[in-house]
Structures are given as structure tokens and as C-alpha cells.
Design a protein around this motif. Structure first.
Motif, PDB file in Angstrom:
ATOM      1  N   PHE A 102       0.834  -1.201   0.000  1.00 36.90           N
ATOM      2  CA  PHE A 102       0.000   0.000   0.000  1.00 36.90           C
ATOM      3  C   PHE A 102       0.864   1.244   0.000  1.00 36.90           C
TER       4      PHE A 102
ATOM      5  N   GLN B  91       7.938  -7.079   8.175  1.00 34.18           N
ATOM      6  CA  GLN B  91       6.695  -6.976   7.414  1.00 34.18           C
ATOM      7  C   GLN B  91       6.389  -5.512   7.162  1.00 34.18           C
ATOM      8  N   MET B  92       6.586  -5.076   5.952  1.00 36.24           N
ATOM      9  CA  MET B  92       6.287  -3.682   5.649  1.00 36.24           C
ATOM     10  C   MET B  92       5.399  -3.665   4.420  1.00 36.24           C
ATOM     11  N   HIS B  93       4.244  -3.030   4.522  1.00 34.14           N
ATOM     12  CA  HIS B  93       3.336  -2.993   3.382  1.00 34.14           C
ATOM     13  C   HIS B  93       3.335  -1.640   2.693  1.00 34.14           C
ATOM     14  N   TRP B  94       3.970  -0.644   3.309  1.00 30.81           N
ATOM     15  CA  TRP B  94       3.974   0.689   2.698  1.00 30.81           C
ATOM     16  C   TRP B  94       5.164   0.810   1.747  1.00 30.81           C
TER      17      TRP B  94
END
Lengths: 340, 369
Positions: free
Chosen positions: A88, A250-253
Motif C-alpha cells: 500500500f 513486514q512492511m506494506h507501505w
């Protein structure tokens, strides 16, 4: 000719070659808002909720500037995701077009073109076909324009990697020069940095560190102190993506991945003396990412770390004092290392 | 060996989680209800600008360590909101403070992994039977707690003896908490319904109706929002509050039909969600306006990204649908007196608004005659 207004804020600093080329290829005239100034800031602050971050407020100011200029359309895409796997961007970037429409309704804004970009579920072309449809442009032309635009964007990325200093990137951003032919790229002067200049890395969102008003010309200030500044955008994408996981798994950006990757890379680089992380107050991701970078920086005792958080009330003198102290500290450390 | 498992507070969800942990054969360790000490200690070790629930979670964890827990459970999201990173950063901070523990970070992506890890820890024999029983306990207890809370909200404004509903609610919740078998849970549910029926009510009242919407944690956790439900109920206000653990579980399996309807209503205003139920806030505001509610109280943690998006748009929704909205952001610096004053003033405003409306209606009627 149809005029399309693009605010000079937020993701403009990342994708403007793409956007400008695309609209010019489909036969529209592109109008960019003026460089950030006090009036834009004031307009933005007055028309935005107090709890959002400074770049969002400035964005509103730029939009008002475009409305005053009388454009036919505003281009504010909803960027949910820009990677091929699930990820995201910031939530605020997804909602900006809706928020702008409803907070500026009294000013009668023109139609807002806000295609939905979510590249891990829908191919990018769908978003631009949506724009083409709204403007009454046939499919073939949109496809061709997008292909050309992506090519130019690629060249811009290439240019950033080869740029000797972030100055060149800033200059390009403020003068809207659309020529990114390889011939235009200045020769990569890698050796010049090693003539005793102190190297400092500056990481943060591109719309923070390249905006002259938000960053208070931080890059200029550092350079005038005789410091070589390096930014995260000057690193290749693969390197950033390899590096971020060492800080947060865990990185979604997407944009935060880039920042973390750059920070981690520069912390490991022996030539870099210090790291500056610049963010704005009330930036959601920064509250997490800043803490993670701080923790990582503690592991590298030889590097100095400065976290700068700015908002519309930040005084320039205060920032200046902190930067000067930071540079002095690095210089003193350097002197101690050389035994004098 | 006894395994002590702990989890952060979120309203009355501890009842269901306690049941879940106990059904798995571990010892649940419940941190103290969030209080000023929790907030203070949590804020001390958290990043300065992070959202408020993170700080309270940290306070809860620290309190759990004092009580000797070894295993932490943290439920997180996977969306674009900050909630998705809570677990990982909390683990980092706690480890750097020197605590030794195991943490289970549960989200939609890690669920298979979690089950495998649990199976390792608890032993393979009869694991799935135990797990199924634990899940059923979770759903059953959260459903009953949800029902009790709803009945309390809807009864409190009609009660004749002040404070009776809250007393009954606490008794009922305790019954549910103590129930061990499914038969006991069923009995507790029936008893709760009976107990609520016995409360003396005055149905002739026509209370002001208010919806409490916003970010789930601050809406549900009564120790953070100064028990706003009780506060309003004691002022004689009918309260509607759609979020909670049970609704969240329903959302996980996509069975939250009313919420889906609310999202549809919100679409013209906010086309795509930015996380943390911002569309619910807008959708339920529209729904409440259509169902004749007098006002909406919108609660969210300071700088919450999705809810600040929603808030900007709520101003327009409020005007378009003619429903007053009170926005309150909460963090560790929120003072009770200021909060109370704002809520009381808002309710006064709603009452006056209703009287004016009624006068207008009767005037029009008189003219028509």
C-alpha cells in the motif's frame, strides 16, 4: 485545449514526468501549481483539518492555486498500491481526492480526475483508460501515451540514480524540464566526493525533502556548509528492497520500504558520517518508521543520527541551530578520529 | 507445565479471549483494566507520535510482565493503517527492554502459521479438537457479551433506578466470564436476558438518540473514552454503537451485512477505504440520519490516519444529511472535564434542536388548520 491541473505536492515529486508526458501525449495542456510559498501554506492550513500532516495541507493549498488559475480538470489519482505484490501507499494518498473535493466544495472545484491505481490487482493501463474515457480520448492513443510516459518516467529514475547531487533533482523538479535524454545526464562525478567533504545521507519522503518550503531548503543549507548530501532516491530500487527487511520485516507501505532501505544502506556505508531523517508532524507512517530507524541507528555507534520533525509552526532558526550542531558534532568526531 | 498467556485489553473482549486461552489449556493472565498507570508507562516506552491504542497496548504488556506472563498474543490488521505494524514494533521495543517472551502476532496472513506454532507448543495429540472448542468459545462468549452490552445501552436511558443497568450488566458479564462449558454459557445468556427484563423501566420517555462511531478501540474501551456509554445513558440518552469484537469476527468471515450496507451508503463520499473502518463511520452516520437519530459522536485517536480522512468528509455528510456530529480525538493528554463539558454541551444542543423542531412542526400544523 483542455487544461489539466497537477498540484506540485505529494506524489508530484515522484511521478511528474509520467503524468506530464501522458497528458501532453493525449493532447492536453498541463498546468502545474506554482512553487510552495507562504500563501499556499496559509490557504492549505485554513482549508484542511488540523490533524493531518503538513504535505497534505500544502497539497490543498496547491489545489486552491490551480482552481484560481482556472483549469478544466484536476488530476489527483487515488494511489492505493504501486507494486506488483500486495502493498500500500499511505492511507491519506488514497483518500486525498475525496477529501479535496469535499473540503473545497465551496470554491467550486473543476472535475477531479481520480483514477484508482492498485497495481497488484488491476494493471496500470486500466487507471489511465479511465482518465482517457473521462476526457474522450480513444483507447489506442491512451495506450501509446502511457507507453511513452512510462519510458520518460524510466529515464527520470535513471537520471536520479546518476545525479551527482540532489541539487540536480531539485532543479529538475522546480523548472519542469521534460528532457530526460541520456545525453542530458551530467557525468557521474563519484571521485569528487572523496576530497575531504563530509558525506551525510538525508532520508525521508521525496515530497518532504524536495519541497523547498517544507524542508526549508535543507539540501541547500547542508551543501553551503561544505557537506555532500545523498538521498534515498539516488540508490537503485533493488538495493532499497534488499535492505528494508533488516529493520522491519513486514512492511506494506511502498514508500516507507524505500526510506527504510535507504536508511539501512547508508548506515552500513562506511563513507557516510551521519544520517538525517526528515518527517512531518502527524505523518502516520513516520511515527513507526522513525522509531525503527532510530533503533537501527543505535546499533551503528560510528554514525550520527538526527531526526527532524517539522510542521507549519517550525521556525527556521531552530532547525538551523540543530543542523549546525549536528554538523559540528560530526566534524568534532572526525577530528578526534584523526587525533587532533 | 503451566503456560501463562496474556493479551491487551479492548473493552470487554477479555472475556472471550480468556475463554479462548483457557480452552486451549493455558492459563490466561489478564492485565489490569487500562488506568492512568497503564497510560503513563505505555507512553513512556512508545514512539512519541504513534496512535493512542499502541501506547495502551504497551502499558498492558508491561503490566502483564509484572504478573509473570511468558506468552503474548497480539491481534493486528494487514491494511494500509498503522495497526498492521503494531505487533512487530511492540516486540522490538519490549525485547530491547530486556524482556524474554514469546509473541503470537495474529492477522489474516499469519493464521496458518500461528496454528502450526500453537500445535508445536501445545502438543499434537487432540490439538484440533481443542482448537475448535477454543474458537467456539471465543465466538460464543463474544456474542453473548455483545448482546449484553447492547441491551445495557438500550435499557439505561429508560431505567427508573439510576445505576441499576450498569450493575446488572457487570453481573451478567461476570456470569459469562465464569461459564466454562457451552451449557453454562447458554444458561448465562438466558439468565442475562431475564435479568435485563427485570430492570424497572419507564418506556414513556422519548430519549435523545445518539450514535457513537469511530475507531473501534477508543469506541469500545470504556476506560479510555471516560465510559461514554454510561455517561450518556445516565444523562437519559439512547446510545447506538455498532462496533465490537463480535462485529469484527463477523467482518473476518464476511458476514457483517449491516456494516456492508453502511459501506455502500458511504461510497459516494469515500469511494475506496483507507483502512480502520473509515467508510463505516461515514456510512453509519448516513444510516443514523435516515433512522431518525439526533446526533453522532465521532471518537478517534489523535492523528489516526483513516479517521481523520473520514472526519474531513463527515463535515459535509453532516450538512448534507442534517445531522450534528461531534468529533473528539483522544490521546494520553485528554482531560475528563473538557471531554465531559463538550459531550454535555452537545447533548444540550440536540435537546434544544429537537424542541425547536417540534415547535416548528406544531406551528405549521396550526397554520394548516
Amino acid at each position: 485545449m483542455t487544461t489539466i491541473g497537477i498540484p506540485r505536492a505529494l506524489l508530484y515529486y515522484k511521478y511528474y514526468p509520467l503524468w506530464i508526458t501522458f497528458f501532453e501525449e493525449i493532447g492536453c495542456q498541463v498546468v502545474i501549481s506554482r512553487n510552495s510559498n507562504k500563501r499556499i501554506l496559509d490557504d492549505g492550513v485554513r482549508n484542511t483539518l488540523d490533524e493531518v500532516c503538513l504535505p497534505c495541507k500544502i497539497f490543498t493549498g496547491h489545489t486552491i492555486n490551480l482552481i484560481e488559475k482556472g483549469v478544466d480538470y484536476l488530476f489527483i489519482p487515488r494511489m492505493k498500491s504501486v507494486e506488483t505484490k500486495k502493498s500500500f501507499t499511505c492511507p491519506r494518498l488514497v483518500g486525498t481526492s475525496d477529501v479535496i473535493y469535499y473540503s473545497l466544495r465551496a470554491l467550486n472545484p473543476p472535475t477531479i480526475l481520480s483514477p484508482y491505481v492498485e497495481t497488484y490487482t488491476h494493471p496500470l493501463i486500466e487507471a489511465y483508460l479511465e482518465v482517457g474515457e473521462a476526457l474522450g480520448v480513444e483507447k489506442d492513443r491512451v495506450e501509446k501515451a502511457l507507453a511513452k510516459a512510462l519510458e520518460v518516467q524510466e529515464k527520470f529514475t535513471h537520471f536520479k540514480k546518476k545525479a551527482p547531487s540532489p541539487h540536480q533533482i531539485m532543479k529538475k523538479l522546480s523548472t519542469v524540464n521534460r528532457e530526460f535524454a541520456p545525453a542530458n545526464i551530467p557525468p557521474h562525478i563519484e571521485d569528487e566526493g572523496s576530497d575531504g567533504k563530509i558525506k551525510i545521507a538525508l532520508v525521508g519522503h521525496s515530497y518532504v525533502i524536495y519541497d523547498p518550503l517544507i524542508s526549508m531548503n535543507l539540501i541547500d543549507k547542508l551543501t553551503s556548509m561544505g557537506i555532500e548530501v545523498l538521498t534515498g532516491e539516488m540508490l537503485p530500487e533493488e538495493l532499497l528492497m534488499q535492505n528494508y527487511q533488516e529493520i522491519l520485516k513486514q512492511m506494506h507501505w511502498t514508500y516507507e520500504k524505500e526510506i527504510l532501505g535507504a536508511a539501512n544502506y547508508y548506515l552500513k556505508d562506511d563513507q557516510i558520517r551521519g544520517l538525517i531523517y526528515m518527517s512531518t508532524f502527524a505523518c502516520g507512517p513516520a511515527s513507526l518508521v522513525g522509531e525503527a530507524i532510530l533503533r537501527q541507528a543505535r546499533k551503528h555507534q560510528d554514525k550520527s543520527f538526527l531526526a527532524l520533525v517539522v510542521d507549519e509552526h517550525t521556525g527556521e532558526a531552530g532547525v538551523m541551530t540543530r543542523i549546525e550542531a549536528f554538523v559540528d558534532m560530526i566534524k568534532r568526531k572526525e577530528g578526534a578520529a584523526h587525533g587532533n | 507445565m503451566e503456560i501463562k498467556v496474556s493479551f491487551p485489553h479492548m473493552g470487554n473482549s477479555y472475556i472471550a479471549f480468556r475463554g479462548l486461552v483457557a480452552a486451549l489449556g493455558c492459563t490466561p493472565v489478564i492485565p489490569d483494566r487500562p488506568n492512568s498507570k497503564t497510560v503513563k508507562e505505555g507512553s513512556k516506552v512508545s514512539p512519541e507520535a504513534i496512535c493512542f491504542p499502541f501506547k495502551i497496548n504497551m502499558g498492558d504488556f508491561l503490566n502483564a510482565f509484572e504478573k509473570g506472563t511468558q506468552v503474548l498474543v497480539m491481534v493486528t490488521g494487514v491494511g494500509p493503517c498503522r495497526f498492521g505494524y503494531y505487533g512487530e514494533l511492540q516486540e522490538k521495543i519490549l525485547r530491547s527492554m530486556g524482556y524474554d517472551f514469546e509473541i503470537y502476532i495474529i492477522n489474516q496472513n499469519s493464521i496458518v502459521d500461528i496454528i502450526k506454532r500453537l500445535r508445536e507448543m501445545l502438543g499434537h495429540k487432540g490439538f484440533y479438537r481443542k482448537f475448535w472448542r477454543a474458537l467456539r468459545t471465543l465466538v460464543n462468549k463474544s456474542k453473548t457479551a455483545h448482546m449484553i452490552e447492547r441491551m445495557a445501552r438500550e435499557t439505561r436511558c429508560y431505567e427508573v433506578n439510576k445505576g441499576e443497568t450498569t450493575k446488572v450488566m457487570n453481573q451478567c458479564l461476570q456470569l459469562v466470564d465464569q461459564a466454562k462449558t457451552f451449557r453454562e454459557m447458554k444458561r448465562a445468556r438466558k439468565k442475562a436476558i431475564r435479568m435485563f427484563r427485570e430492570i424497572q423501566v419507564d418506556k414513556t420517555r422519548n430519549p435523545i438518540k445518539v450514535a457513537i462511531l469511530g475507531e473501534i478501540y477508543v469506541v469500545v474501551e470504556s476506560s479510555i473514552n471516560f465510559s461514554i456509554e454510561e455517561l450518556l445513558g445516565d444523562m437519559g440518552v439512547f446510545v447506538f454503537q455498532p462496533s465490537g469484537l463480535y462485529e469484527w469476527l463477523k467482518h473476518l468471515v464476511r458476514l457483517d451485512f449491516t456494516a456492508k450496507k453502511a459501506v455502500t451508503l458511504a461510497k459516494p463520499y469515500l469511494k475506496y477505504t483507507t483502512g480502520a473502518k473509515d467508510q463505516y463511520t461515514i456510512g453509519y452516520t448516513i444510516k443514523c440520519s435516515q433512522e431518525g437519530y439526533d446526533g453522532v459522536i465521532h471518537l478517534y485517536p489523535f492523528t489516526c490516519m483513516p479517521q481523520t480522512m473520514a472526519r474531513t468528509i463527515l463535515d459535509t455528510v453532516s450538512r448534507d444529511y442534517n445531522i450534528p456530529v461531534l468529533n473528539i480525538s483522544l490521546d494520553e493528554h485528554s482531560g475528563e472535564a473538557g471531554f465531559l463539558t463538550r459531550v454535555e454541551a452537545f447533548i444540550d444542543l440536540l435537546e434544544r434542536r429537537r424542541v425547536q423542531r417540534m415547535q416548528k412542526a406544531s406551528l405549521l400544523e396550526a397554520r394548516a388548520i
